[in-house]
Design a protein around this motif. Structure first.
Motif, short mmCIF file in Angstrom:
data_model
loop_
_atom_site.label_atom_id
_atom_site.label_comp_id
_atom_site.label_asym_id
_atom_site.label_seq_id
_atom_site.Cartn_x
_atom_site.Cartn_y
_atom_site.Cartn_z
N SER A 1 46.45 79.34 67.34
CA SER A 1 45.93 80.67 67.01
C SER A 1 46.80 81.37 65.97
O SER A 1 46.42 82.41 65.45
N LEU A 2 47.97 80.80 65.68
CA LEU A 2 48.88 81.43 64.75
C LEU A 2 48.88 80.78 63.37
O LEU A 2 49.19 81.44 62.38
N ILE A 3 48.56 79.50 63.31
CA ILE A 3 48.61 78.80 62.03
C ILE A 3 47.36 77.95 61.84
O ILE A 3 46.69 77.56 62.80
N LYS A 4 47.06 77.70 60.58
CA LYS A 4 45.98 76.77 60.24
C LYS A 4 46.35 76.07 58.95
O LYS A 4 47.11 76.59 58.12
N GLY A 5 45.81 74.87 58.78
CA GLY A 5 46.11 74.08 57.60
C GLY A 5 45.16 74.38 56.47
O GLY A 5 44.28 75.23 56.57
N PRO A 6 45.33 73.67 55.36
CA PRO A 6 44.48 73.89 54.19
C PRO A 6 43.00 73.70 54.48
O PRO A 6 42.15 74.34 53.88
N GLU A 7 42.70 72.83 55.43
CA GLU A 7 41.29 72.59 55.77
C GLU A 7 40.79 73.54 56.83
O GLU A 7 39.68 73.40 57.32
N GLY A 8 41.67 74.46 57.24
CA GLY A 8 41.25 75.44 58.25
C GLY A 8 41.59 75.03 59.66
O GLY A 8 41.29 75.73 60.61
N CYS A 9 42.24 73.85 59.81
CA CYS A 9 42.58 73.38 61.15
C CYS A 9 43.92 72.66 61.10
O CYS A 9 44.14 71.83 60.22
#
Length: 581
Positions: A336-344
């Protein structure tokens, strides 16, 4: 009465003071005991009253007299035994196997002692302490031997039990991982367990009888002697840390507990030491302390996660960066705090395929604000190799991103007009050509060159010239499609990329709009200035197949427009300029 006392002396012997064994009588005592005037009948009557196990054999190993206790043990009456040889009575028993070979020694004048286990009349096994004492007849010849057997079963069983207890105690002590040793008051080692032997890497024989000065540096030995002396003098136990340098060069930290040993009178006779090598443990604790200090003070966001990706611990930098009050990140799901370039960027998904991961992520704080991070995720396994926790560090790269974007802007944009420069235009044209090849459509390269700009620049100076170039760029850009790219190549030259042309005739309207942007004068500090432009146009794939070819031919068409009057546009394919290449 005197005769009875003499026989009792024979039955009791002159054993050790603790009564545990029967002592052999000397030859003189035996001779004295049998130099009395006693008939066979009197001797038999006397032995009948004695319950101890006493037997007299002649020089042929035949029973001459036996006590009632002796006969009762072997389940026989006394009269049956008289006159029979030992082998005849006891046959294939342990008694005859052990005693018979020794009878010859006794009849030869040698006192014999032995012990054995033998079954009694109740088929119960007893431990017997047996003495064979020779005696001479009236002619000083071998008369026979006196057999005195004492039942030592209780003592033997007690001793066996004690030995078992000692053995079990030794096994327990040797199984203890802590080392144990005993020293006397002079500091000489009297005992040590297996753990101490292994720790010292010496044999037990090498340790027992040695003192610390034989095993370690003189400085270490003197320090330990000082500690031990204090314990012996004060008579109190102590627990101390001892740094010791051994003769093999090892320097170890020992956690020692020592206490004095007292005898029955309360006098101190030595000390016991119980300890362990805590060098690695203390070093590990120090490393943990240092790691905790780094964890708490580093500017990077540090998280410890459980196997499900929930926050178990986070440092102050993490709480501050994500806008959480101290300690409130506990239990928060990291996803819930981070996401990657693809959104996950699910930590569970990542660790299904790899034990560690590093990459760029986007962090979102409680206010919804985002910033870029480089995330490093590593797994921690337990002793069984199972995932126990995860360690995630996030390094803020906002400033790095800003610098990168600034450098990219500087590398790809014209600093004066903020339009794409020659480098960026080439990249976009190459990309457009690749798309056109796949999509089977046209692209156009539109070369724009200002008319008479050099004279204006020479007359009014470069500063005013730069102002004009900025205004020209703004007007040209306002008249093109969003999908097209306008760049400044340098000086007063501009290049327009018209992408995805389904009908090349549509470029006429674009060219007219570009020329129309010069209809009104440009406002400057010296007053309005009128400018115009000459435009040359080439098409892919009709006029060229690569960037350089298209730009060169658009440039040729532009010069053709200048030669034919300026303030106009010219297509490369319409004016037969191939001969000029």
């Amino acid at each position: 009465m005197d005769d009875l006392i003499r026989v009792l002396r024979l039955s009791q012997g002159s054993g050790q003071g603790d009564g545990s064994r029967i002592g052999a009588l000397s030859n003189d005592a035996l001779m004295e005991s049998f130099q009395w005037d006693m008939s066979q009948e009197e001797l038999s009557r006397l032995l009948a009253s004695i319950t101890d196990m006493i037997a007299i054999i002649d020089n042929k190993a035949r029973y001459k007299a036996v006590s009632s206790g002796y006969a009762a043990f072997f389940s026989s009456d006394r009269e049956t035994l008289i006159g029979k040889r030992l082998q005849e009575v006891h046959r294939d028993s342990n008694f005859v196997r052990k005693v018979s070979p020794r009878v010859a020694e006794a009849l030869g004048g040698q006192a014999v002692r032995l012990d054995l286990w033998e079954f009694n009349s109740s088929d119960q096994q007893h431990y017997l302490d047996i003495s064979l004492t020779p005696f001479a007849d009236a002619d000083a010849k071998a008369g026979g031997a006196i057999i005195v057997a004492r039942d030592m079963t209780d003592l033997a069983l007690s001793q066996a039990g004690l030995n078992r207890e000692r053995h079990m105690m030794q096994l327990v002590i040797n199984a203890i991982p802590d080392f144990i040793f005993v020293k006397d008051v002079k500091g000489v080692y009297q005992y040590c367990n297996a753990a101490f032997v292994n720790f010292m890497n010496l044999s037990e024989e090498r340790i027992i009888g040695a003192c610390d000065a034989d095993l370690m540096s003189q400085r270490s030995a003197a320090y330990i002697m000082e500690q031990d002396t204090a314990i012996l003098e004060q008579g109190e136990a102590r627990r101390v840390d001892e740094w010791v340098t051994y003769n093999d060069g090892r320097r170890q930290l020992l956690d020692m507990y020592k206490f004095p040993i007292r005898n029955d009178e309360g006098r101190i006779e030595g000390l016991v030491g119980i300890g362990r090598d805590v060098t690695a443990e203390r070093q590990a604790a120090e490393k943990i302390k240092q790691a905790a200090l780094v964890f708490d003070t580093t500017s990077d966001c540090c998280f410890i996660l459980d196997a499900e990706g929930r926050v178990v611990s986070a440092n102050s930098a993490a709480h501050q960066a994500f806008g959480y009050a101290a300690g409130t990140l506990l239990g928060v799901e990291m996803d819930s705090l981070i996401k990657g370039p693809e959104g996950c960027c699910s930590v569970n998904v990542i660790l299904k395929e790899q034990n560690s991961w590093r990459g760029e992520v986007e962090g979102r704080d409680v206010g919804g604000n985002t910033r870029p991070y480089i995330g490093t995720l590593n797994s921690v396994t337990n002793a069984q190799g199972e995932l126990s926790s995860l360690v995630l560090t996030l390094t803020d790269i906002s400033e790095q991103k800003r610098v990168e974007q600034e450098l990219m802007h500087q590398a790809c944009k014209d600093p004066l007009t903020d339009l794409p420069n020659r480098l960026l235009m080439r990249a976009r044209m190459e990309h457009a050509i690749q798309k056109a090849q796949r999509g089977s459509y046209n692209i156009a390269a539109v070369f724009v060159d200002l008319d008479g700009f050099k004279a204006v620049n020479d007359t009014y100076g470069h500063e005013l010239g730069d102002t004009l170039l900025k205004q020209v760029g703004e007007r040209l850009k306002s008249g093109i499609r969003k999908s097209d790219t306008l760049s400044r190549l340098g000086g007063d030259e501009f290049l327009l990329l018209v992408d995805e042309l389904s009908d090349i005739a549509g470029v006429h309207g674009i060219a007219e709009k570009l020329l129309g942007s010069f209809g009104n004068p440009f406002d400057t500090d010296v007053g309005p200035i009128k400018l115009s432009a000459s435009i040359g146009i080439s098409f892919y794939p009709q006029d060229g197949m690569d960037v350089d070819d298209l730009v060169r031919k658009a440039d040729l068409a532009m010069y053709q427009a200048k030669r034919t009057g300026r303030n106009r546009y010219c297509f490369y394919g319409d004016v037969g300029l191939d001969s000029m290449l």
